[in-house]
Design an enzyme around this catalytic site. Structure first.
Site, PDB file in Angstrom:
ATOM      1  N   ASP A  31       0.834  -1.198   0.000  1.00  0.00           N
ATOM      2  CA  ASP A  31       0.000   0.000   0.000  1.00  0.00           C
ATOM      3  C   ASP A  31       0.871   1.252   0.000  1.00  0.00           C
ATOM      4  OD1 ASP A  31      -2.074  -1.673   0.050  1.00  0.00           O
ATOM      5  OD2 ASP A  31      -2.859  -1.065   2.025  1.00  0.00           O
ATOM      6  N   SER A  73     -36.054  -4.451  -9.642  1.00  0.00           N
ATOM      7  CA  SER A  73     -37.181  -4.119  -8.771  1.00  0.00           C
ATOM      8  C   SER A  73     -38.043  -5.371  -8.637  1.00  0.00           C
ATOM      9  CB  SER A  73     -37.963  -2.952  -9.328  1.00  0.00           C
ATOM     10  OG  SER A  73     -38.372  -3.244 -10.618  1.00  0.00           O
ATOM     11  N   LEU A  74     -39.023  -5.308  -7.761  1.00  0.00           N
ATOM     12  CA  LEU A  74     -39.841  -6.493  -7.512  1.00  0.00           C
ATOM     13  C   LEU A  74     -41.272  -6.256  -7.947  1.00  0.00           C
ATOM     14  CD1 LEU A  74     -38.649  -7.452  -3.908  1.00  0.00           C
ATOM     15  CD2 LEU A  74     -37.843  -8.341  -6.082  1.00  0.00           C
ATOM     16  N   LYS A 102     -40.009  -5.157   4.394  1.00  0.00           N
ATOM     17  CA  LYS A 102     -39.541  -4.353   3.266  1.00  0.00           C
ATOM     18  C   LYS A 102     -39.133  -3.004   3.829  1.00  0.00           C
ATOM     19  CE  LYS A 102     -40.974  -2.775  -1.341  1.00  0.00           C
ATOM     20  NZ  LYS A 102     -40.000  -1.743  -1.321  1.00  0.00           N
ATOM     21  N   GLU A 157     -30.520  -2.482   2.260  1.00  0.00           N
ATOM     22  CA  GLU A 157     -31.154  -1.178   2.377  1.00  0.00           C
ATOM     23  C   GLU A 157     -30.478  -0.412   3.500  1.00  0.00           C
ATOM     24  OE1 GLU A 157     -33.541  -1.062   0.099  1.00  0.00           O
ATOM     25  OE2 GLU A 157     -34.794   0.654   0.608  1.00  0.00           O
ATOM     26  N   LYS A 294     -47.109  -4.632  -0.206  1.00  0.00           N
ATOM     27  CA  LYS A 294     -47.069  -3.321   0.462  1.00  0.00           C
ATOM     28  C   LYS A 294     -48.253  -3.134   1.390  1.00  0.00           C
ATOM     29  CE  LYS A 294     -44.499  -0.493  -2.485  1.00  0.00           C
ATOM     30  NZ  LYS A 294     -44.002   0.821  -2.288  1.00  0.00           N
ATOM     31  N   CYS A 405     -54.985  23.430 -26.228  1.00  0.00           N
ATOM     32  CA  CYS A 405     -53.794  22.966 -25.517  1.00  0.00           C
ATOM     33  C   CYS A 405     -53.213  24.097 -24.666  1.00  0.00           C
ATOM     34  CB  CYS A 405     -52.762  22.478 -26.526  1.00  0.00           C
ATOM     35  SG  CYS A 405     -51.160  22.146 -25.781  1.00  0.00           S
ATOM     36  N   CYS A 408     -49.711  25.112 -26.453  1.00  0.00           N
ATOM     37  CA  CYS A 408     -49.548  25.699 -27.788  1.00  0.00           C
ATOM     38  C   CYS A 408     -50.838  26.295 -28.334  1.00  0.00           C
ATOM     39  CB  CYS A 408     -48.993  24.659 -28.758  1.00  0.00           C
ATOM     40  SG  CYS A 408     -50.176  23.369 -29.186  1.00  0.00           S
ATOM     41  N   CYS A 426     -45.927  20.835 -30.776  1.00  0.00           N
ATOM     42  CA  CYS A 426     -46.396  21.578 -29.601  1.00  0.00           C
ATOM     43  C   CYS A 426     -45.214  21.873 -28.668  1.00  0.00           C
ATOM     44  CB  CYS A 426     -47.449  20.749 -28.874  1.00  0.00           C
ATOM     45  SG  CYS A 426     -47.817  21.330 -27.215  1.00  0.00           S
TER      46      CYS A 426
HETATM   47  S1  IVH Z   1     -35.145  -8.265  -2.193  1.00  0.00           S
HETATM   48  C1  IVH Z   1     -34.171  -8.999  -6.921  1.00  0.00           C
HETATM   49  N1  IVH Z   1     -35.680  -7.673   0.279  1.00  0.00           N
HETATM   50  O1  IVH Z   1     -37.341  -3.021  -2.240  1.00  0.00           O
HETATM   51  C2  IVH Z   1     -34.445  -7.917  -5.935  1.00  0.00           C
HETATM   52  N2  IVH Z   1     -35.713  -5.896  -1.288  1.00  0.00           N
HETATM   53  O2  IVH Z   1     -39.032  -3.434  -4.706  1.00  0.00           O
HETATM   54  C3  IVH Z   1     -33.996  -8.255  -4.535  1.00  0.00           C
HETATM   55  N3  IVH Z   1     -36.205  -3.709  -0.285  1.00  0.00           N
HETATM   56  O3  IVH Z   1     -34.958  -2.205  -4.632  1.00  0.00           O
HETATM   57  C4  IVH Z   1     -34.627  -7.336  -3.555  1.00  0.00           C
HETATM   58  N4  IVH Z   1     -36.373  -4.387   1.790  1.00  0.00           N
HETATM   59  O4  IVH Z   1     -34.314  -1.724  -2.268  1.00  0.00           O
HETATM   60  C5  IVH Z   1     -35.564  -7.195  -0.956  1.00  0.00           C
HETATM   61  N5  IVH Z   1     -36.066  -7.326   2.531  1.00  0.00           N
HETATM   62  C6  IVH Z   1     -35.951  -6.838   1.304  1.00  0.00           C
HETATM   63  C7  IVH Z   1     -36.119  -5.472   1.025  1.00  0.00           C
HETATM   64  C8  IVH Z   1     -36.006  -5.038  -0.297  1.00  0.00           C
HETATM   65  C9  IVH Z   1     -36.421  -3.344   0.990  1.00  0.00           C
HETATM   66  C10 IVH Z   1     -36.229  -2.774  -1.439  1.00  0.00           C
HETATM   67  C11 IVH Z   1     -35.027  -2.908  -2.329  1.00  0.00           C
HETATM   68  C12 IVH Z   1     -35.539  -3.096  -3.720  1.00  0.00           C
HETATM   69  C13 IVH Z   1     -36.990  -2.822  -3.595  1.00  0.00           C
HETATM   70  C14 IVH Z   1     -37.740  -3.812  -4.471  1.00  0.00           C
END
Ligand code: IVH
Length: 672
Positions: A31, A73-74, A102, A157, A294, A405, A408, A426
Site C-alpha cells: 500500500d 425491482s420487484l 420491506k 437497504e 405493500k 392545448c 400551444c 407543440c
Molecule cells: S429483495 C431482486 N428484500 O425493495 C431484488 N428488497 O421493490 C432483490 N427492499 O430495490 C430485492 N427491503 O431496495 C428485498 N427485505 C428486502 C427489502 C427489499 C427493501 C427494497 C429494495 C428493492 C426494492 C424492491
C-alpha cells in the site's frame, strides 16, 4: 526521466496496480509503495485523468457505477389475493418461502474484493448507480473487511433508526427515507444527515467468481451474518399452505410496524430455494420468485382548491389539482394528480369539495374519492411544508375542461379518457421530449432551463439538433459559463453511442418505459430490424413478447412511425448499438415458430422458449430452426415440411426442458 515521460510512467503504474488490487485482488506492491506513486503523480500533474477516474473513493455522486449484477425491482402486491396468486404461480408443490420486512430506506450495493470493501454504489437506474464509497464507509454497521476473503456484492437497504430520526432530524425532514439517500449522496459537510446515523440491512448477495455451495437464500443470509454483515430479519414459511401463514405474517407486521425500529412499507416474500428460483426466471423487470407486498396506502382528507392543466411529453393534457396542504405519510402534499378527464368526470368532483387523497411509496399522490362540498373547518389548521400557516379561502366552482392545448393553443382531441394535443411540434411536447431524452440518458448538466433557453432562441428544434450544438452557442446563453458549456457538450458526447433499449426508452413514447423498451429491443436486437418491422408491416406480432399486449404494440408502432424522420436523423448522428437477445440456455441462437392449437397459451410457450435462449418468429422460412406444431396445424406445417425443417410437438418441446442442461451452471446464474 523527463517530466512528461515520468508522468506517463506514473500514470501507467497507478492504473496497473489499481487494476491488480481492485479487480484481481492480486497486488504486486505494498500500500505504501502504491501511495508513493500516487502522491508523486499528484504533485507533478494534479489534473491527470488517472487521478480522477479513480475507482476507490471519488466524491459521492461524481462517478457512475455500472452494476455487474443489475439491481432489480420487484413485482408488487397489496392484497391477500396477491399473496395467494404469488404462491400459486411460484409453487412447485410444498415450497419454502422466506419473508422479510420491506425496509423503506435507500438501496445500497457493497462490493467486496478479497473481503475488503472496495466500492459502494446506490441503486440508481438499476443498471447504473452512483459511487458513494466514502459515505457508505461511515454507515455504522458496514464492515470495511469481512471475516472471509471473498469477492462478493452485498445488497441491502440503508435505513435510519426511527429513534435517531426523532431525536435529531424530525424538524428538518419529513421522513427518514429522504435522509438516507441524501446522506449517502451528499458531499461531506454539505448535507443534512450524517451517514454514521444510518444502518445497513442486507437482503441479497452475489458472487462474481466462486460462490459458496448453498441451496437456499436463507443459508446465504446466515453466511452473510457469519461474514460480518447484518441481514434484515427473516422468517421461513413451509407449511402445507404457506400462503395462510404469509397472510397472517403481514397482519402481525401491520401491528408491529408502528413500534419497529426502522420504517418499513411492506413485506418481501421470496422463494427460498435458489434452483427453484432459477427455474422460474424473470420477466423483463422483475423476478418471478419474489413479491413485494405493500401495506395498504396512507390516506387523508383535504379540500380541492383549483385545477391546472398541463401538456405532457406524449401530448396528454392532464389535470393537476391544488389542494389545501395535508400531511400524508409524513409528507405535506399540496399538488395531486387527477389523471385525466375521465377521472374528473368519474369522481364528479368540483372545486371546493372535500376529497380523499392517497400516497403510496413514491407514487404521485392522487385524489381517490369525493365527499361533496367541504366546510370552512376542513380548511382550518393547515400548514405548508415550510411550516407557514395556510390562508386559502373556500370557493366553489365547476372544473373547466379546456378546449385548447395549454401549451400551444391548438385544438385538443379526446382519446378515451384522455385529452390530447396531437401536434408533435407543440411547445410543451418538444421541451418535454428533449428534457426526457436528457434525463433518461442521465446527462447531468442539461436541464429544463437550458433546454428552454435553447428552444426559445431557436438554436434547437429536435433532439438531433442537440448533437449539432457548439461551444459558442451554449456559452452565449444567459447564466452559461465556459465551463458549463463544455460540461454540456461532454455529456452529449457520452450519449453518442447507446444501445437500442436506452434509445427507445429515451424517445419518450407513451407506455414505453425502460422495461418494455428492453423487452422490445431484445426481440428485434437491432434498430435496423425494428425499422424493417414498421416499414414492411411484417406479420410478426409484437404481442408474442411476454408483457406486450395489443394496445402497447399498436402504440409502439404508431410512436415509431410518428418519429420516423427524427429516428433517421438521429441515427445518422449518433450510433445505436445492437441489443443482445434476452436469456441464454439450451436454445441459444435457435429460432422457433409456433402454430396450430396447443394446450398451453401461446405466450407461455413463447416465453419458455425465450427463457431458454431461443427466438420466436411469426413466419416459416428457410432459416427457421424448429416449428412447434399443435393440432390442426395448416399452411405453416406444410411449408416447414416442404423445407425439410425440424418439427416438434408441444410435448417434445417441453421434454427438452426436462433434460439436464449441458455445461456447468452455478446457482447464481439466475439473475445475470
Ligand atoms: S429483495 C431482486 N428484500 O425493495 C431484488 N428488497 O421493490 C432483490 N427492499 O430495490 C430485492 N427491503 O431496495 C428485498 N427485505 C428486502 C427489502 C427489499 C427493501 C427494497 C429494495 C428493492 C426494492 C424492491
Amino acid at each position: 526521466m523527463a517530466g512528461a515521460e515520468r508522468i506517463q510512467h506514473l500514470a501507467d503504474a497507478v492504473r496497473y496496480h489499481r487494476e491488480l488490487y481492485y479487480n484481481h485482488a492480486a497486488p504486486e506492491v505494498s500500500d505504501a509503495e502504491f501511495d508513493a506513486l500516487w502522491d508523486e503523480l499528484k504533485e507533478l500533474d494534479p489534473s491527470n485523468d488517472v487521478l480522477h477516474e479513480v475507482g476507490p473513493e471519488p466524491l459521492p455522486g461524481t462517478v457512475k457505477v455500472e452494476h455487474m449484477f443489475p439491481m432489480r425491482s420487484l413485482d408488487k402486491g397489496v392484497s391477500d389475493e396477491d399473496i395467494i396468486h404469488f404462491v400459486t404461480q411460484s409453487t412447485f408443490g410444498g415450497n419454502r418461502y422466506l419473508g422479510q420486512p420491506k425496509l423503506d430506506g435507500s438501496a445500497l450495493s457493497l462490493e467486496y474484493v478479497s473481503g475488503n470493501l472496495h466500492r459502494a454504489a446506490t441503486r440508481g437506474s438499476g443498471e447504473r448507480g452512483e459511487d458513494v464509497t466514502l459515505n457508505a464507509k461511515l454507515v455504522a454497521n458496514v464492515p470495511l473487511r469481512l471475516n472471509v476473503a471473498v469477492d462478493c456484492h452485498v445488497r441491502g437497504e440503508v435505513v435510519m433508526p426511527l429513534a435517531t430520526f426523532d431525536e435529531k432530524y424530525r424538524d428538518i425532514s419529513p421522513n427518514p427515507r429522504n435522509l438516507c439517500s441524501g446522506a449517502l449522496r451528499q458531499k461531506h459537510g454539505d448535507g443534512k444527515a450524517d451517514a454514521s446515523d444510518l444502518i445497513f440491512q442486507a437482503y441479497d448477495v452475489k458472487f462474481p467468481k466462486e460462490s459458496p455451495d448453498m441451496q437456499n437464500d436463507s443459508e446465504l443470509l446466515s453466511w452473510l451474518q457469519d461474514a460480518g454483515i447484518e441481514p434484515a430479519p427473516w422468517t421461513i414459511f413451509e407449511s402445507e399452505e404457506p400462503q395462510k401463514e404469509m397472510i397472517e405474517f403481514t397482519q402481525e407486521w401491520g401491528t408491529k410496524r408502528a413500534s419497529y425500529k426502522f420504517e418499513i412499507d411492506g413485506i418481501v416474500f421470496k422463494l427460498d430455494n435458489l434452483s427453484q428460483r432459477e427455474n422460474l426466471g424473470m420477466t423483463a423487470h422483475h423476478p418471478r420468485w419474489a413479491l413485494a407486498w405493500k401495506f395498504p396506502s396512507q390516506e387523508a382528507f383535504s379540500v380541492l382548491l383549483g385545477v391546472d392543466w398541463q401538456t405532457g411529453r406524449t401530448g396528454a393534457v392532464t389535470p393537476v389539482a391544488r389542494i389545501a396542504p395535508q400531511m400524508v405519510g409524513g409528507v405535506t402534499v399540496e399538488n395531486v394528480t387527477l389523471h385525466n378527464v375521465g377521472e374528473v368526470q368519474r369522481l364528479g368532483v368540483k372545486i371546493g369539495d372535500r376529497v380523499t387523497i392517497t400516497r403510496r411509496g413514491d407514487v404521485i399522490p392522487k385524489i381517490i374519492d369525493n365527499h361533496g362540498p367541504a366546510s370552512e373547518e376542513d380548511l382550518q389548521n393547515r400548514f405548508h411544508a415550510d411550516g407557514t400557516a395556510f390562508t386559502g379561502e373556500l370557493l366553489v366552482s365547476k372544473i373547466e375542461i379546456p378546449n385548447a392545448c395549454p401549451a400551444c393553443g391548438r385544438e385538443l382531441n379526446m382519446e378515451g379518457a384522455f385529452l390530447r394535443c396531437i401536434a408533435l411540434e407543440c411547445d410543451a411536447r418538444t421541451a418535454r421530449s428533449l428534457t426526457y431524452w436528457c434525463r433518461t440518458l442521465e446527462m447531468d448538466g442539461i436541464g429544463e432551463k437550458l433546454i428552454e433557453a435553447l428552444l426559445e432562441r431557436g438554436i434547437v428544434e429536435t433532439i438531433a439538433d442537440l448533437y449539432r450544438l457548439n461551444h459558442t452557442q451554449i456559452s452565449n446563453l444567459e447564466r452559461m459559463g465556459d465551463k458549463s458549456a463544455y460540461n454540456a457538450l461532454d455529456e452529449l458526447a457520452k450519449t453518442r453511442t447507446l444501445n437500442l433499449a436506452r434509445f427507445l426508452h429515451a424517445l419518450g413514447m407513451e407506455r414505453i418505459g425502460p422495461e418494455v423498451a428492453t423487452t422490445i429491443s431484445q426481440h428485434f436486437t437491432s434498430l435496423e430490424n425494428l425499422l424493417r418491422w414498421t416499414d414492411e408491416g411484417l406479420d410478426e406480432e409484437l404481442t408474442i413478447i411476454d408483457g406486450i399486449g395489443e394496445k402497447v404494440a399498436a402504440i409502439f408502432r404508431e410512436g415509431i412511425n410518428k418519429r420516423r424522420s427524427l429516428i433517421d436523423e438521429l441515427s445518422s448522428i449518433i450510433s445505436v448499438t445492437n441489443e443482445s437477445e434476452a436469456s441464454s440456455g439450451i436454445f441459444d441462437g435457435k429460432s422457433f415458430c409456433i402454430t396450430g392449437s396447443l394446450s398451453r397459451p401461446r405466450k407461455e410457450i413463447a416465453l419458455a422458449i425465450k427463457n431458454a435462449g431461443g427466438k420466436v418468429v411469426g413466419s416459416v422460412s428457410n432459416n427457421l430452426d424448429v416449428l412447434v406444431a399443435g393440432q390442426k396445424a395448416g399452411s405453416k406445417l406444410a411449408k416447414a415440411e416442404s423445407f425439410g425443417l425440424e418439427i416438434w410437438s408441444e410435448d417434445e418441446l417441453f421434454g427438452k426442458f426436462a433434460e439436464p442442461k449441458s455445461g456447468p451452471k452455478t446457482l447464481f446464474d439466475y439473475d445475470q
